[in-house]
Design an enzyme around this catalytic site. Structure first.
Site, PDB file in Angstrom:
ATOM      1  N   SER A  51      -9.500   1.723   3.343  1.00 52.13           N
ATOM      2  CA  SER A  51      -8.706   2.514   2.436  1.00 52.13           C
ATOM      3  C   SER A  51      -7.719   1.694   1.603  1.00 52.13           C
ATOM      4  CB  SER A  51      -7.930   3.568   3.229  1.00 52.13           C
ATOM      5  OG  SER A  51      -7.044   2.952   4.132  1.00 52.13           O
ATOM      6  N   LYS A  91       0.856  -1.194   0.000  1.00 50.72           N
ATOM      7  CA  LYS A  91       0.000   0.000   0.000  1.00 50.72           C
ATOM      8  C   LYS A  91       0.889   1.239   0.000  1.00 50.72           C
ATOM      9  CE  LYS A  91      -3.721   2.040   2.831  1.00 50.72           C
ATOM     10  NZ  LYS A  91      -4.522   1.868   4.068  1.00 50.72           N
ATOM     11  N   SER A  98      -9.420  -0.674   7.536  1.00 47.09           N
ATOM     12  CA  SER A  98      -8.933  -0.523   6.162  1.00 47.09           C
ATOM     13  C   SER A  98      -8.284  -1.744   5.537  1.00 47.09           C
ATOM     14  CB  SER A  98      -7.942   0.623   6.080  1.00 47.09           C
ATOM     15  OG  SER A  98      -8.654   1.809   5.954  1.00 47.09           O
TER      16      SER A  98
HETATM   17  N1  GLN Z   1     -12.729   3.776   6.911  1.00 50.96           N
HETATM   18  C1  GLN Z   1     -12.042   4.186   8.088  1.00 50.96           C
HETATM   19  C2  GLN Z   1     -11.676   5.643   7.984  1.00 50.96           C
HETATM   20  O1  GLN Z   1     -11.993   6.211   7.017  1.00 50.96           O
HETATM   21  C3  GLN Z   1     -10.833   3.332   8.307  1.00 50.96           C
HETATM   22  C4  GLN Z   1      -9.618   3.809   7.675  1.00 50.96           C
HETATM   23  C5  GLN Z   1      -8.406   2.979   7.977  1.00 50.96           C
HETATM   24  O2  GLN Z   1      -8.498   1.937   8.630  1.00 50.96           O
HETATM   25  N2  GLN Z   1      -7.256   3.491   7.559  1.00 50.96           N
HETATM   26  O3  GLN Z   1     -11.092   6.203   8.845  1.00 50.96           O
END
Ligand code: GLN
Length: 474
Positions: free
Chosen positions: A152, A77, A176
């Site tokens: 994400s 990532k 994420s």
């Molecule tokens: N969807 C969550 C957020 O927007 C999780 C993001 C993540 O785990 N980096 O914060």
């Protein structure tokens, strides 16, 4: 043609001379090129990956022992630093930034023989649940390109789903890794907070962030975890606890005491079919000799607000370094003073969602509102920690659906951020309390999309988590 099942089988085939690392790399490079419309990779390290593959093939030919990740093709990532390579956090603000050192997890993978094939698209600074917040365009779900892959770490999930690498590393602050794994039909593992060094991971919310693993088998996730976990002089929050041999412990019997929060299965936002299939599955587990008990969890409604107060507060502080001077894009517009330089650089560099979160975080930390929001959220977090201790003194694992819905359509939730936040309702708990969690691709919806079961275990009890997961996946 090259076919991948598990790292173990791949290693057996390499030793028998049936395949080579260069064949594997060529296969994945071809797969990546064919599926560029999914926008999963932001950059492919083609020549370098081939060179590494040839070096590994030569090493094997001269009987040099194979490392645990020998020839394993890994995608990362775009929030993980890999020395000498660009890392942008899918943001314009870091468009031209080159990592000057490697994340500890990446160094450990390479030492064990892994081949890093490229960096993967994600939501900007890992903020989002659909991968639509990337400055480099959205990622599409390989099973249905009108749908999102989740976020994400969407690019990393799609890369494993659509055979563009064997393993991906993502990051999980509130789901994420698990949420895109659920949407894409792969395994997504978030270990305990402090299990893997965060050195070289671009911070979103430091007390929540953890590197996670995407794979197609529990054995591959276990092997990868045992390679990248462990203490590190560069991260004072990483645990000194010895790292078990997760992959060999998988053969031991699975723990049997399972709990679920009643409120997760009766939540009004939960898709009716996900509810039905999950409930039936839990019944089947009972028939197979597991104890499955529902327990009350009145705090469910507070999880998402608590998560967003605390993570935005931490983000507003972490992202202050991207100011056009210390790090990141600097405006080329004429400026009259330093404040204007900061303002313009950050306005041009950050996308809308990141700006919204920095503002929200600054607000909850401001003198007049600190107690009402930040202190309150910390209190809820402490309550959750206490409750979790009690829970795991009685049960081995806690299960729930990973996400309340299957992958939604691109653009479907773009209007109100709070709608999108519902996607995180079941995943943020594990980050709030720091326990390990995994999403297992066990189900298929009648709309054709996969969905998962989330399993959580006590702090640093990845062994129980993985043994239980293995027993469900086989
Ligand atoms: N969807 C969550 C957020 O927007 C999780 C993001 C993540 O785990 N980096 O914060």
């Amino acid at each position: 043609m090259f076919r991948f099942t598990t790292i173990k089988d791949y290693h057996t085939a390499l030793q028998a001379g049936e395949v080579s690392c260069i064949q594997a790399v060529d296969y994945y490079l071809d797969q990546i090129a064919r599926q560029s419309h999914l926008n999963s990779f932001l950059e492919v390290f083609a020549e370098e990956a081939k060179m590494q593959a040839r070096a590994l093939d030569n090493a094997r030919a001269s009987s040099i022992p194979m490392g645990k990740m020998h020839g394993v093709v890994v995608g990362i990532k775009d929030v993980l630093c890999y020395q000498g390579h660009k890392v942008t956090a899918a943001s314009k603000i870091l468009e031209n930034y080159t990592a000057i050192y490697s994340a500890t997890a990446i160094s450990k993978l390479i030492e064990a023989g892994a081949i890093i094939i490229g960096r993967q698209n994600c939501d900007e600074f890992a903020m989002g649940s659909s991968n639509e917040n990337s400055a480099y365009g959205p990622v599409k779900n390989g099973l249905d390109t009108t749908r999102v892959p989740g976020g994400s770490s969407g690019g990393s999930a799609v890369a494993v789903q659509s055979n563009m690498c064997m393993i991906s590393l993502g990051s999980d602050t509130g789901g994420s890794v698990r949420q895109p794994a659920d949407f894409c039909g792969v395994i997504g593992l978030k270990p305990s907070y402090g299990r893997i060094s965060r050195y070289g991971l671009i911070a979103y919310a430091s007390s929540f962030d953890q590197i996670g693993i995407f794979s197609k088998s529990i054995s591959d996730a276990s092997l990868t975890l045992e390679v990248i976990a462990g203490s590190d002089d560069f991260d004072s929050t990483v645990s000194e606890k010895p790292v078990p041999s997760y992959s060999t412990e998988l053969k031991n019997a699975s723990p049997k005491k399972v709990a679920y929060f009643k409120e997760t299965l009766s939540h009004p936002g939960l898709d009716i079919e996900i509810k039905k299939q999950t409930t039936q599955y839990l019944e089947q587990l009972k028939n197979k000799g597991y104890t499955v008990e529902g327990i009350d969890f009145p705090l469910l409604q507070f999880l998402v607000p608590t998560y967003y107060v605390l993570t935005t507060a931490e983000a507003s502080s972490n992202l202050s370094r991207f100011d056009g001077i210390k790090f990141g894009h600097r405006t080329s517009q004429p400026i009259s003073d330093l404040t204007e330089l900061y303002k313009l650089s950050r306005t041009e560099g950050f996308g809308a969602e990141v700006q919204r979160r920095i503002l929200l975080g600054t607000f909850v930390l401001s003198a007049g509102y600190f107690d009402a929001y930040f202190t309150k959220a910390q209190q809820v977090r402490q309550k959750l920690v206490d409750l979790t201790k009690d829970l795991f003194s009685n049960y081995d694992v806690l299960v729930s659906p990973t996400v309340p819905t299957t992958a939604f359509k691109l653009g479907e939730h773009n209007h109100t951020p709070t709608e999108m936040f519902l996607a995180d309702i079941f995943t943020v708990y594990a980050n709030l309390v720091g326990i390990p969690a995994v999403s297992l691709p066990l189900f298929k919806h009648t709309n054709g999309m996969p969905f998962g079961l989330q399993v959580m275990s006590d702090h640093f009890n990845e062994t129980a988590l993985l043994q239980f997961s293995e027993s469900l996946m086989n």
